[in-house]
Design an enzyme around this catalytic site. Structure first.
Site, PDB file in Angstrom:
ATOM      1  N   ARG A 127       0.841  -1.209   0.000  1.00  0.00           N
ATOM      2  CA  ARG A 127       0.000   0.000   0.000  1.00  0.00           C
ATOM      3  C   ARG A 127       0.874   1.256   0.000  1.00  0.00           C
ATOM      4  NH1 ARG A 127      -4.147   0.500   4.899  1.00  0.00           N
ATOM      5  NH2 ARG A 127      -2.577   1.649   6.023  1.00  0.00           N
ATOM      6  N   ARG A 150       2.010  -0.453  15.911  1.00  0.00           N
ATOM      7  CA  ARG A 150       0.560  -0.585  15.720  1.00  0.00           C
ATOM      8  C   ARG A 150       0.146  -2.056  15.829  1.00  0.00           C
ATOM      9  NH1 ARG A 150       0.279   2.325  10.165  1.00  0.00           N
ATOM     10  NH2 ARG A 150      -1.883   1.652  10.079  1.00  0.00           N
TER      11      ARG A 150
HETATM   12  P1  AMP Z   1      -6.463   3.830  12.325  1.00  0.00           P
HETATM   13  O1  AMP Z   1      -6.745   4.795  11.214  1.00  0.00           O
HETATM   14  O2  AMP Z   1      -7.691   3.177  12.875  1.00  0.00           O
HETATM   15  O3  AMP Z   1      -5.391   2.830  11.975  1.00  0.00           O
HETATM   16  O4  AMP Z   1      -5.885   4.696  13.543  1.00  0.00           O
HETATM   17  C1  AMP Z   1      -4.694   5.433  13.417  1.00  0.00           C
HETATM   18  C2  AMP Z   1      -4.165   5.818  14.795  1.00  0.00           C
HETATM   19  O5  AMP Z   1      -5.118   6.642  15.465  1.00  0.00           O
HETATM   20  C3  AMP Z   1      -3.911   4.666  15.756  1.00  0.00           C
HETATM   21  O6  AMP Z   1      -2.645   4.038  15.569  1.00  0.00           O
HETATM   22  C4  AMP Z   1      -4.007   5.368  17.111  1.00  0.00           C
HETATM   23  O7  AMP Z   1      -2.848   6.145  17.371  1.00  0.00           O
HETATM   24  C5  AMP Z   1      -5.156   6.331  16.865  1.00  0.00           C
HETATM   25  N1  AMP Z   1      -6.460   5.715  17.161  1.00  0.00           N
HETATM   26  C6  AMP Z   1      -7.479   5.505  16.272  1.00  0.00           C
HETATM   27  N2  AMP Z   1      -8.524   4.935  16.884  1.00  0.00           N
HETATM   28  C7  AMP Z   1      -8.160   4.782  18.197  1.00  0.00           C
HETATM   29  C8  AMP Z   1      -8.796   4.229  19.340  1.00  0.00           C
HETATM   30  N3  AMP Z   1     -10.039   3.715  19.270  1.00  0.00           N
HETATM   31  N4  AMP Z   1      -8.116   4.239  20.511  1.00  0.00           N
HETATM   32  C9  AMP Z   1      -6.884   4.763  20.610  1.00  0.00           C
HETATM   33  N5  AMP Z   1      -6.205   5.273  19.571  1.00  0.00           N
HETATM   34  C10 AMP Z   1      -6.837   5.290  18.370  1.00  0.00           C
END
Ligand code: AMP
Length: 195
Positions: A127, A150
């Site tokens: 990606r 992550r």
């Molecule tokens: P994502 O787009 O879902 O991969 O989220 C990107 C980043 O946003 C994550 O690695 C976290 O740093 C933060 N993040 C998103 N959703 C959450 C959540 N529910 N709890 C804590 N951090 C979050």
């Protein structure tokens, strides 16, 4: 239809989420998207979250629970929604239960996309390479070091949610390692069986 889409980074939540919102006429509530928008707009939440996100760590439960609580007050969620990237910890799942109960609503299903870690790294590297080739900006956390964090965060903090929702009887496990269309079909079959 009210769904949670559960799965590690690179599992296909974005792609399958797009198809689900189109098919069911529901909205996507992605805490990652909302946080990235807050970072871009330099809001107080965005300023608190920026570095944590770039490192690939989780922002505090309090911040994301607040974001979802506010988002659930908007009128477009009435037809249903997909939660993408939330909940990510058991404390968030418990808070979600409370938020939904206060509104007198329930989740219909938690759809977990299961993909082996070796495949996830490959998928995300592909990606990143494709986006770079198209001249698109890549996410601050799409680099090998943050990606490892992550995946660690998923394994340690988010994977326990499978057991949480299995116990409640809402978990629907889907093999995310088959073709995109086959994953969509499998989700469809599981959701139809619930109706
Ligand atoms: P994502 O787009 O879902 O991969 O989220 C990107 C980043 O946003 C994550 O690695 C976290 O740093 C933060 N993040 C998103 N959703 C959450 C959540 N529910 N709890 C804590 N951090 C979050």
């Amino acid at each position: 239809m009210r769904l949670v889409l559960l799965g590690p980074p690179g599992a296909g939540k974005g792609t399958q989420g797009d198809r689900l919102i189109e098919r069911h006429g529901i909205v996507r509530l992605s805490t990652g998207d909302m946080l990235r928008a807050a970072v871009k707009a330099e809001t107080p939440v965005g300023l608190r979250a920026k570095d944590i996100m770039a490192r690939g760590e989780l922002v505090s439960d309090e911040i994301v629970i607040g974001i979802i609580d506010d988002r659930l007050k908007e009128s477009d969620v009435q037809n249903g929604f997909i939660l993408d990237g939330f909940p990510r910890t058991v404390a968030q799942a418990e808070a979600l239960d409370r938020l939904l109960a206060a509104r007198g609503i329930k989740l219909d299903a938690v759809v977990e996309l299961k993909v082996d870690e070796s495949i996830l790294l490959q998928r995300i590297e592909t990606r990143i390479a494709e986006m770079t080739a198209r001249g698109e900006a890549i996410r601050a956390d799409d680099n090998p070091e943050s990606l490892k964090k992550r995946l660690d965060a998923y394994r340690v903090q988010t994977a326990p949610l499978s057991a949480y929702y299995a116990k409640k009887g809402t978990l629907q496990e889907i093999d995310g390692m088959v073709s995109i269309d086959a994953v969509t079909a499998a989700i469809d079959t599981k959701l139809k069986a619930l109706q």
